[in-house]
Structure formats: C-alpha cells, structure tokens
Design an enzyme around this catalytic site. Sequence first.
Site, PDB file in Angstrom:
ATOM      1  N   GLY A 156       0.835  -1.213   0.000  1.00 19.84           N
ATOM      2  CA  GLY A 156       0.000   0.000   0.000  1.00 19.84           C
ATOM      3  C   GLY A 156       0.860   1.250   0.000  1.00 19.84           C
ATOM      4  O   GLY A 156       0.484   2.273   0.574  1.00 19.84           O
ATOM      5  N   TYR A 181     -14.030  -4.652   9.379  1.00 20.37           N
ATOM      6  CA  TYR A 181     -12.731  -3.972   9.506  1.00 20.37           C
ATOM      7  C   TYR A 181     -12.162  -4.144  10.921  1.00 20.37           C
ATOM      8  O   TYR A 181     -10.978  -4.466  11.100  1.00 20.37           O
ATOM      9  CB  TYR A 181     -12.949  -2.496   9.167  1.00 20.37           C
TER      10      TYR A 181
END
Length: 250
Positions: free
Chosen positions: A13, A156
């Site tokens: 990322g 999440y």
Amino acid sequence: MFSLEGMTALVTGASGGIGSEIAKALARQGARLALSGSNGGKLRSFREELNDEIGGDHVEITCDLSNSESVEELVPATIDTLGKLDILVNNAGITRDNLAMRMKDEEWEQVMTINLESTFRLMRAAARPMMKARFGRIVTITSVVGATGNPGQMNYAAAKAGVTGMTKSFAQEVASRGITANCVAPGFIRTPMTDVLPDAQKEALNQRIPMGRMGEGEDIGSAVAFLSSREADYITGQTLHVNGGMAMIS
Ligand code: NAP
C-alpha cells in the site's frame, strides 16, 4: 539514531496516504525500498517522486493482495530484486463499511482477504529468509478500531483485531531468531480513506481527540521507522497506538 542504512524494506500500500509517508520515513533513514500496490501507474509515479525527493534506488512491485497466488510471489520477488528483506511493513488495507444487519458477504470477505489473510501470507513468507538472516522487522498497520470497535465496521474491526492477535503469536514464534513483529495502530489520520468522511463527521471526530486534530501520515511513518530500527530490538508483540490521545490503551 534509528538509522536503517543498508536495510531493505517491502511496504505494501506504498502509494496510499499512510503508506507513502511510511515509505518516505524509511527511505529518509536510509532503507532501500520495494514499493507495492495494485495500481502500477500510481506506484510508478510515487517511486519517481520518492527517488527525486529523497534519493535512493527504490523499486516498485505490483501485487493485487486479493489474489493469494500473487501475494505468495511478493516476498520472493522482493528478494530477487533487492537481494534480501530486512523489514516488512504490512500497510495496505481497505474498508467496506456497513451496519452488521446490512453487511454483504462480499464486504466481509474482501476486508478479511486484504486486511488479514494477505498479512498472514506475507508474514509467513518473510519469516523464512529473516530466520536464515537471524534478523527481521515486521510492522503491521492495524487501527484504533481493532481495540475499540466502531459501528459500521464489524468486518474492519475484526480484521484489525485479528492482525494484532496474529502479530503476538508470530512474535513469540520468531523472537529467538532476532525477528520482531509489532503493530502500529493509527487513530484518525488525514488520508484519502478519511477525506471521504462528511465535514460534520470529521468535526465530531476532532472533538473526541484530546489533541483536537486528525493525525498526519508522517506521525505513522516515524512510528514505523522506530519499530524497524535496531534501537527497537527489545520490543516485540506490541501495538504502538498513534492517535492523539483519542483512546488511551495500555
Ligand atoms: P489509502 O490511502 O486508501 O491506501 C490504501 C493502500 O492500500 C493503497 O496504497 C492501495 O494501493 C492499497 N491497496 C488497496 N487494495 C489493495 C489490493 N487489492 N492489493 C494491493 N494493494 C491494495 O489508505 P490509508 O489511509 O493510507 O490506510 C493505510 C493503512 O492504515 C490501512 O491498513 C488502514 O486500514 C490503516 N488505517 C488508516 C487510518 C486512517 O485514518 N486513514 C486509520 C487507522 C488505520 P492501490 O491503490 O495501488 O491498490
């Protein structure tokens, strides 16, 4: 202090809001980086920016973390390119928010695959060369909501809490080999992930933060650089919370 001179690092990322600041922090301390993400164009322009701004001979390796075969190839590809792997930073992550009653199976699965399963695969792959070298640093980006929970983020929060449990287990398995594994748990950080929140929600969040503001990517970058350094040799299985005092977790 905190020199990473001569070390190599893989950052997932790396072109994102937090990942790019982690990459800059590691590069400034002297590490040579493999920058990873799924979007090759974004990665290339970030690598050019990094090489221009900070210098170094950093490389990019495209990898879609939702594809387990590609994930298994990422650590070997990094070692082929950089010659070794000292530091793994599991930073990539996604949100697919929804209230529990409305959460679709795909929203659960995508978050688990990218945020939790790919992290497991990368840690497992990195362990072998790090054990041989008798040195390694693994830093995984979790979230304050892994500790506190958050409505609309059951998937999440579960993945981020999972990552901390996984890190503690892994840290115990590899401690005797000179490898440390830790997490950094950001609070609310100003990035594209949080830019999409409505202004009223951002204002409400700021009021919950004793420092009165969201964090910056650099705040996370410095925490990761510290945990990646030799000076953090005796720290393992821990979570460093970087949240402006929003949640004081011991
Ligand atoms: P971001 O700007 O949206 O960046 C997310 C990164 O993940 C991007 O570089 C993206 O790369 C990568 N990514 C997403 N899906 C991928 C896939 N399928 N394969 C490979 N890479 C993929 O988010 P961020 O705010 O910087 O978040 C970074 C980390 O911090 C995440 O783990 C997040 O959960 C955590 N975090 C963020 C905050 C916050 O307030 N922002 C708070 C707590 C924790 P591509 O675009 O190239 O796919």
